[in-house]
Design an enzyme around this catalytic site. Structure first.
Site, PDB file in Angstrom:
ATOM      1  N   LEU A  69     -50.551-119.712 -42.800  1.00  0.00           N
ATOM      2  CA  LEU A  69     -49.762-120.315 -43.702  1.00  0.00           C
ATOM      3  C   LEU A  69     -49.850-119.216 -45.016  1.00  0.00           C
ATOM      4  O   LEU A  69     -50.748-118.673 -45.290  1.00  0.00           O
ATOM      5  CB  LEU A  69     -50.411-121.639 -44.490  1.00  0.00           C
ATOM      6  N   ASP A  70     -48.592-119.338 -45.507  1.00  0.00           N
ATOM      7  CA  ASP A  70     -48.522-118.441 -46.909  1.00  0.00           C
ATOM      8  C   ASP A  70     -49.609-118.575 -47.511  1.00  0.00           C
ATOM      9  O   ASP A  70     -49.852-119.932 -47.944  1.00  0.00           O
ATOM     10  CB  ASP A  70     -47.212-118.534 -47.456  1.00  0.00           C
ATOM     11  N   ARG A  71     -49.886-117.592 -48.636  1.00  0.00           N
ATOM     12  CA  ARG A  71     -50.981-117.855 -49.551  1.00  0.00           C
ATOM     13  C   ARG A  71     -50.868-119.069 -50.307  1.00  0.00           C
ATOM     14  O   ARG A  71     -51.600-119.971 -50.624  1.00  0.00           O
ATOM     15  CB  ARG A  71     -51.115-116.673 -50.429  1.00  0.00           C
ATOM     16  N   VAL A 112     -49.174-121.863 -49.764  1.00  0.00           N
ATOM     17  CA  VAL A 112     -49.012-123.044 -48.940  1.00  0.00           C
ATOM     18  C   VAL A 112     -50.078-123.701 -48.495  1.00  0.00           C
ATOM     19  O   VAL A 112     -51.105-122.813 -48.263  1.00  0.00           O
ATOM     20  CB  VAL A 112     -48.072-122.781 -47.873  1.00  0.00           C
TER      21      VAL A 112
END
Length: 386
Positions: A163-165, A167
């Protein structure tokens, strides 16, 4: 490794040093890492060869000044092949260069990393926003992997997806290489289904909405764009991307949208929602055409040989033996001391209103609770509990 420069009392760390509970400081809703000494290692690229060691670092790692690098060479914090050199030393291709520094990691939100399921070969967690999944750039201990190792003794862990940081939501880790390989094969075969929820601007249309538009990620800018086919003969650089959306509820100002990405491109959900005209409501990167890359604010990971800082010498703030109230030594060569966070960190950032809620495979399914921002009213609460 060469003898640590700066005195026998300094303990230099490498990736083999595991994070421990006492490494963390919780303050004002943020999780900080006590600064530590670290050796960054790189090898001289062909285009670097022929430069002096000071010129190389000044030209390629612009986060610090030429004066800083000259001092670092003189005191042995910049070394070549494990040896001290003079500031006019000419580097050669493939030589090992080491940068010894006092490392300050950016803080992350201090929310707990809650363990959802802890099975024999799989563990699932609810990731808070702002915490990167694994070591990258300026982050090493302030990561999901690092915190789980320090606070729960969970190691080794193999991330099944990322997951993106910024998110939040469900993260799945395999506990061994065999289980990780099984997940990898299922992903490559297209057997996994992913579900996210997002809070978007406006009244999202009712019924399923499908976006089938190529996504082109610009690594330099740190953002994606949508490519619309220009007809026969026009070349496109983006990767094929497909996302299905379904409105869960709306209050007339915002909508909660279920997002089902079929592919997995960088920022796919975010840019596809922008493409529909309903961007994520707090996504400053995609809300308008004007944007300020997070790297300028100091919040994104920068190059590991020299994290982005200004050259404010800590010698102005105190001696090496001085201690702050957080219990770490101030280093007179450090450009971040006496603060816990790196210079330039933007303390006002917030997590995206994008949250992973479910991953489903051929014979398994893992879920994560919905975040508080996803409940606009009692109707949305009822729908999401069904």
């Amino acid at each position: 490794m060469a003898a640590p420069p700066g005195g026998a009392g300094i303990v230099w760390q490498t990736p083999a040093n595991p994070p421990e509970p006492h490494d963390y400081v919780i303050r004002n809703g943020r999780r900080y890492v006590r600064p530590y000494y670290f050796e960054f290692i790189s090898h001289v690229k062909n285009r670097w060869a022929g430069k002096t060691i000071v010129d190389l670092f000044t030209d390629e790692f612009k986060g610090r000044s030429r004066e800083y690098y000259a001092r670092a060479v003189k005191c042995g914090r910049l070394q070549v092949d494990g040896q001290m050199v003079h500031k006019d030393y000419i580097v050669k291709s493939s030589q090992k260069i080491s940068h010894f520094l006092h490392r300050h990691e950016p803080p992350v939100f201090a929310g707990d990393i809650s363990i959802l399921q802890n099975e024999v070969d799989v563990v699932t967690i609810c990731k808070p926003a702002s915490v990167p999944v694994h070591p990258c750039g300026q982050y090493r201990k302030n990561t999901v992997v690092g915190i789980l190792q320090a606070e729960h003794g969970l190691t080794p862990l193999f991330p099944v997806h990322r997951l993106d940081r910024l998110v939040s939501g469900l993260l799945i880790f395999a506990k061994n290489a065999e289980r990780a390989e099984c997940f990898r094969q299922q992903i490559e075969a297209g057997l996994l289904q992913k579900e996210y929820v997002a809070k978007v601007v406006g009244v999202f249309p009712d019924g399923e909405q499908t976006v089938d538009a190529n996504v082109n990620f610009n690594a330099r800018e740190g953002r994606s764009t949508v490519e619309i086919s220009g007809g026969a003969g026009k070349e496109t650089n983006g990767k094929q991307a497909l996302t299905r959306f379904q409105r869960i509820c709306t209050d007339g100002t915002h909508s909660i949208v279920l997002c089902k990405p079929v592919t997995g491109r960088t920022h796919q959900i975010r840019i596809h929602l922008k493409h529909t005209g309903y961007p994520i409501a707090n996504d400053e990167l995609y809300l308008s055409g004007d944007f300020c890359p997070r790297s300028i604010k100091g919040t994104s990971a920068s190059t590991e040989m020299a994290p982005s800082d200004s050259d404010n010498s800590a010698a102005e703030h105190g001696s090496k033996d001085a201690e702050t109230d957080e219990g770490f030594d101030i280093d007179p060569m450090c450009t971040n001391c006496p603060n816990l966070a790196p210079v330039g960190y933007d303390g006002d950032e917030e997590g995206l209103w994008l949250h992973c809620v479910r991953y489903t495979g051929p014979d398994w399914s893992y879920e994560c609770p919905y975040p508080d921002w996803a409940f606009l009213d009692s109707v949305s609460t009822k729908k999401m509990k069904l």
